[in-house]
Design a protein around this motif. Structure first.
Motif, PDB file in Angstrom:
ATOM      1  N   THR A 279      -8.494  12.515  20.172  1.00  0.00           N
ATOM      2  CA  THR A 279      -9.654  13.073  19.465  1.00  0.00           C
ATOM      3  C   THR A 279      -9.681  12.732  17.982  1.00  0.00           C
ATOM      4  O   THR A 279     -10.690  12.950  17.314  1.00  0.00           O
ATOM      5  N   GLY A 280      -8.597  12.201  17.459  1.00  0.00           N
ATOM      6  CA  GLY A 280      -8.580  11.849  16.041  1.00  0.00           C
ATOM      7  C   GLY A 280      -7.348  11.050  15.679  1.00  0.00           C
ATOM      8  O   GLY A 280      -6.318  11.140  16.341  1.00  0.00           O
ATOM      9  N   ALA A 281      -7.487  10.240  14.639  1.00  0.00           N
ATOM     10  CA  ALA A 281      -6.353   9.436  14.172  1.00  0.00           C
ATOM     11  C   ALA A 281      -6.553   9.131  12.700  1.00  0.00           C
ATOM     12  O   ALA A 281      -7.684   9.049  12.209  1.00  0.00           O
ATOM     13  N   THR A 282      -5.455   8.943  11.991  1.00  0.00           N
ATOM     14  CA  THR A 282      -5.515   8.611  10.576  1.00  0.00           C
ATOM     15  C   THR A 282      -6.203   7.263  10.386  1.00  0.00           C
ATOM     16  O   THR A 282      -5.837   6.271  11.030  1.00  0.00           O
ATOM     17  N   ALA A 283      -7.201   7.236   9.533  1.00  0.00           N
ATOM     18  CA  ALA A 283      -7.914   5.988   9.261  1.00  0.00           C
ATOM     19  C   ALA A 283      -6.999   5.014   8.510  1.00  0.00           C
ATOM     20  O   ALA A 283      -6.178   5.424   7.691  1.00  0.00           O
ATOM     21  N   ASN A 284      -7.154   3.729   8.835  1.00  0.00           N
ATOM     22  CA  ASN A 284      -6.360   2.682   8.168  1.00  0.00           C
ATOM     23  C   ASN A 284      -4.868   3.009   8.203  1.00  0.00           C
ATOM     24  O   ASN A 284      -4.154   2.942   7.190  1.00  0.00           O
ATOM     25  N   ALA A 285      -4.412   3.344   9.397  1.00  0.00           N
ATOM     26  CA  ALA A 285      -3.033   3.817   9.553  1.00  0.00           C
ATOM     27  C   ALA A 285      -2.011   2.781   9.103  1.00  0.00           C
ATOM     28  O   ALA A 285      -1.010   3.124   8.454  1.00  0.00           O
ATOM     29  N   ASP A 286      -2.246   1.515   9.437  1.00  0.00           N
ATOM     30  CA  ASP A 286      -1.269   0.490   9.058  1.00  0.00           C
ATOM     31  C   ASP A 286      -1.175   0.336   7.546  1.00  0.00           C
ATOM     32  O   ASP A 286      -0.088   0.130   6.992  1.00  0.00           O
ATOM     33  N   ILE A 287      -2.307   0.491   6.860  1.00  0.00           N
ATOM     34  CA  ILE A 287      -2.298   0.409   5.395  1.00  0.00           C
ATOM     35  C   ILE A 287      -1.557   1.593   4.801  1.00  0.00           C
ATOM     36  O   ILE A 287      -0.786   1.451   3.843  1.00  0.00           O
ATOM     37  N   ARG A 288      -1.775   2.785   5.365  1.00  0.00           N
ATOM     38  CA  ARG A 288      -1.091   3.993   4.876  1.00  0.00           C
ATOM     39  C   ARG A 288       0.418   3.844   5.004  1.00  0.00           C
ATOM     40  O   ARG A 288       1.176   4.178   4.080  1.00  0.00           O
ATOM     41  N   ILE A 289       0.861   3.344   6.155  1.00  0.00           N
ATOM     42  CA  ILE A 289       2.301   3.176   6.364  1.00  0.00           C
ATOM     43  C   ILE A 289       2.862   2.114   5.427  1.00  0.00           C
ATOM     44  O   ILE A 289       3.916   2.296   4.807  1.00  0.00           O
ATOM     45  N   ALA A 290       2.145   0.997   5.300  1.00  0.00           N
ATOM     46  CA  ALA A 290       2.603  -0.070   4.414  1.00  0.00           C
ATOM     47  C   ALA A 290       2.705   0.424   2.978  1.00  0.00           C
ATOM     48  O   ALA A 290       3.680   0.131   2.264  1.00  0.00           O
ATOM     49  N   ALA A 291       1.710   1.181   2.516  1.00  0.00           N
ATOM     50  CA  ALA A 291       1.733   1.722   1.160  1.00  0.00           C
ATOM     51  C   ALA A 291       2.923   2.657   0.966  1.00  0.00           C
ATOM     52  O   ALA A 291       3.590   2.637  -0.083  1.00  0.00           O
ATOM     53  N   SER A 292       3.215   3.471   1.965  1.00  0.00           N
ATOM     54  CA  SER A 292       4.353   4.396   1.878  1.00  0.00           C
ATOM     55  C   SER A 292       5.675   3.640   1.820  1.00  0.00           C
ATOM     56  O   SER A 292       6.584   4.015   1.069  1.00  0.00           O
ATOM     57  N   LEU A 294       6.108   0.562   0.695  1.00  0.00           N
ATOM     58  CA  LEU A 294       6.193  -0.083  -0.610  1.00  0.00           C
ATOM     59  C   LEU A 294       6.552   0.929  -1.698  1.00  0.00           C
ATOM     60  O   LEU A 294       7.323   0.632  -2.618  1.00  0.00           O
ATOM     61  N   PHE A 295       6.002   2.133  -1.594  1.00  0.00           N
ATOM     62  CA  PHE A 295       6.267   3.173  -2.585  1.00  0.00           C
ATOM     63  C   PHE A 295       7.746   3.558  -2.609  1.00  0.00           C
ATOM     64  O   PHE A 295       8.368   3.642  -3.671  1.00  0.00           O
ATOM     65  N   SER A 296       8.315   3.798  -1.418  1.00  0.00           N
ATOM     66  CA  SER A 296       9.717   4.238  -1.352  1.00  0.00           C
ATOM     67  C   SER A 296      10.704   3.106  -1.627  1.00  0.00           C
ATOM     68  O   SER A 296      11.882   3.360  -1.876  1.00  0.00           O
ATOM     69  N   SER A 297      10.228   1.884  -1.583  1.00  0.00           N
ATOM     70  CA  SER A 297      11.109   0.730  -1.758  1.00  0.00           C
ATOM     71  C   SER A 297      10.930   0.064  -3.118  1.00  0.00           C
ATOM     72  O   SER A 297      11.432  -1.046  -3.343  1.00  0.00           O
ATOM     73  N   SER A 298      10.216   0.707  -4.008  1.00  0.00           N
ATOM     74  CA  SER A 298       9.974   0.148  -5.338  1.00  0.00           C
ATOM     75  C   SER A 298       9.921   1.277  -6.360  1.00  0.00           C
ATOM     76  O   SER A 298      10.156   2.437  -6.018  1.00  0.00           O
ATOM     77  N   GLN A 299       9.580   0.933  -7.584  1.00  0.00           N
ATOM     78  CA  GLN A 299       9.380   1.932  -8.623  1.00  0.00           C
ATOM     79  C   GLN A 299       7.907   1.993  -9.046  1.00  0.00           C
ATOM     80  O   GLN A 299       7.581   2.505 -10.110  1.00  0.00           O
ATOM     81  N   LYS A 300       7.027   1.501  -8.192  1.00  0.00           N
ATOM     82  CA  LYS A 300       5.596   1.506  -8.481  1.00  0.00           C
ATOM     83  C   LYS A 300       4.980   2.844  -8.078  1.00  0.00           C
ATOM     84  O   LYS A 300       5.459   3.514  -7.150  1.00  0.00           O
ATOM     85  N   ASP A 301       3.898   3.228  -8.763  1.00  0.00           N
ATOM     86  CA  ASP A 301       3.200   4.444  -8.372  1.00  0.00           C
ATOM     87  C   ASP A 301       2.432   4.194  -7.083  1.00  0.00           C
ATOM     88  O   ASP A 301       2.189   3.046  -6.685  1.00  0.00           O
ATOM     89  N   TYR A 302       2.030   5.299  -6.416  1.00  0.00           N
ATOM     90  CA  TYR A 302       1.435   5.162  -5.083  1.00  0.00           C
ATOM     91  C   TYR A 302       0.116   4.397  -5.126  1.00  0.00           C
ATOM     92  O   TYR A 302      -0.187   3.611  -4.213  1.00  0.00           O
ATOM     93  N   LEU A 306      -0.759   1.308  -2.773  1.00  0.00           N
ATOM     94  CA  LEU A 306      -1.896   1.328  -1.855  1.00  0.00           C
ATOM     95  C   LEU A 306      -2.777   0.096  -2.054  1.00  0.00           C
ATOM     96  O   LEU A 306      -3.233  -0.522  -1.077  1.00  0.00           O
ATOM     97  N   ARG A 307      -3.016  -0.274  -3.303  1.00  0.00           N
ATOM     98  CA  ARG A 307      -3.814  -1.478  -3.569  1.00  0.00           C
ATOM     99  C   ARG A 307      -3.129  -2.719  -3.012  1.00  0.00           C
ATOM    100  O   ARG A 307      -3.780  -3.591  -2.425  1.00  0.00           O
ATOM    101  N   GLN A 308      -1.812  -2.783  -3.174  1.00  0.00           N
ATOM    102  CA  GLN A 308      -1.070  -3.933  -2.657  1.00  0.00           C
ATOM    103  C   GLN A 308      -1.111  -3.963  -1.134  1.00  0.00           C
ATOM    104  O   GLN A 308      -1.258  -5.035  -0.524  1.00  0.00           O
TER     105      GLN A 308
END
Length: 372
Positions: A279-292, A294-302, A306-308
């Motif tokens: 009945t529902g799913a997170t939109a752009n799920a692959d982008i959300r996971i990729a952004a997360s 990248l965030f935990s593996s770098s010192q960049k802000d979220y 997300l843009r990357q």
């Protein structure tokens, strides 16, 4: 660095026996651990010394717990006191209520490995309604059929899985498959047992919430659970009577929901939902996971991550995801970054299926009452 073992679980009968044979006169209680750990934030003393002080003055430790847990509101201190509880002779229905507490540990009598006998619980509500005879007759017939069904399913399962049956080590597994299928015939009144490990904070919550349920067996369980634990850690378990919130919230919501549907202008009957419906799913799920990731593996802000992530080509995202799965073994836990994506399902399942589903306590599971 110094690592000290501060305590571990012991069987209650062994604790009682050791106390009787020793000269110990003070209470043996997990409250001293809670009191010592609570003092860590305000005392320069080493924690092992704080534990020694707490053991030497149990009543002072209890008063400290009352002040810190209840007066100051630091409830997490109560989580350091842990209980092991044997729960016997309860219905499968009550077990579902008990196991809704997701931060406790449960091991339940398996309907796969154990062939259930014909014991069952007669609810107090049935007895007071004068329907005991009919209830017993019905459940007895179900239990008889359960055993009859197992005896027929067992050879069928072995026949359908000849290759597996040739290996004697698979006997228990194949018999378990037959028991799993046969259990569809048994009722929620079937008597079972479980072992539970629970800290004092969750124990207090369980006592209060189950005492608020309309189910008589749940209220009896709450009373007996309190009786079994009240003298062990009285400074950590205080609010056990049901609050109006717990007693009324479900009832009030049901009344309001009924009113809403009665006022609805839609006259069409509700369609029967599919057994499994996404009945529902997170939109752009692959982008959300990729952004997360990248965030935990770098010192960049979220925002930068997300843009990357949005710029990544499909192959680049696939390569990124391969990294988090390539060394995964059966008992490894996946990275928490994946929890940024949700899938919402509506499921129509039997009580036997739900018995397996409810094990996943860290999932958010919302249920309706059983529809007979």
């Amino acid at each position: 660095m110094k690592i000290l073992l501060a305590g571990y679980n012991l069987d209650y009968e062994l604790i009682s026996e050791l106390k009787q044979k020793s000269s110990i006169t003070e209470d043996l209680t997990p409250e001293t651990i809670s009191a010592a750990y609570a003092r860590i934030s305000r005392s320069p003393k080493p924690v092992n010394e704080l534990r020694g002080l707490a053991r030497a003055e149990v009543e002072k430790a209890r008063q400290s717990n009352r002040n810190i847990v209840f007066a100051m509101g630091h409830s997490s201190v109560a989580e350091h006191a842990v209980f092991n509880i044997d729960v016997l002779g309860v219905s499968r229905l009550l077990v579902e209520e008990i196991e809704k507490f997701r931060l406790c540990s449960f091991t339940e009598k398996s309907q796969r490995y154990v062939l259930f006998n014909k014991d069952f619980v007669v609810p107090d509500e049935i007895w007071r309604a004068g329907m005991t005879n009919l209830f017993v007759e019905t459940i007895t017939a179900q239990n008889d059929y359960y055993h009859e069904l197992y005896e027929k399913l067992r050879p069928f399962v072995f026949e359908q899985n000849k290759a597996l049956a040739e290996n004697p080590s698979n006997k228990s597994m194949l018999e378990g498959w037959a028991k799993e299928d046969a259990r569809y015939a048994i009722s929620m009144a079937t008597q079972t047992q479980l072992g539970m490990t629970i800290n004092a904070r969750n124990l207090e919550m369980m006592l209060r919430r189950l005492a608020a349920l309309p189910l008589a067996e749940a209220r009896e369980y709450s009373t007996k659970l309190y009786d079994a634990t009240k003298d062990i850690a009285p400074s950590l378990i205080r609010y056990t009577t049901p609050a109006n919130y717990d007693k009324l919230i479900r009832k009030n919501l049901a009344v309001d929901a009924e009113k809403m549907f009665q006022k609805s202008t839609q006259k069409a009957k509700s369609q029967k939902p599919a057994a499994v419906n996404l009945t529902g799913a997170t939109a752009n799920a692959d982008i959300r996971i990729a952004a997360s990731l990248l965030f935990s593996s770098s010192q960049k802000d979220y925002a930068t991550c997300l843009r990357q992530a949005k710029k990544l080509a499909p192959k680049a995202k696939k390569d990124l995801f391969k990294i988090i799965f390539e060394n995964l073994q059966p008992h490894d836990a996946v990275l928490r970054e994946l929890e940024n994506v949700d899938l919402l399902y509506e499921l129509v399942v039997s009580s036997s299926c739900f018995a397996q589903l409810k094990r996943h306590r860290m999932a958010t599971i919302i249920t309706q009452e059983y529809d007979p």
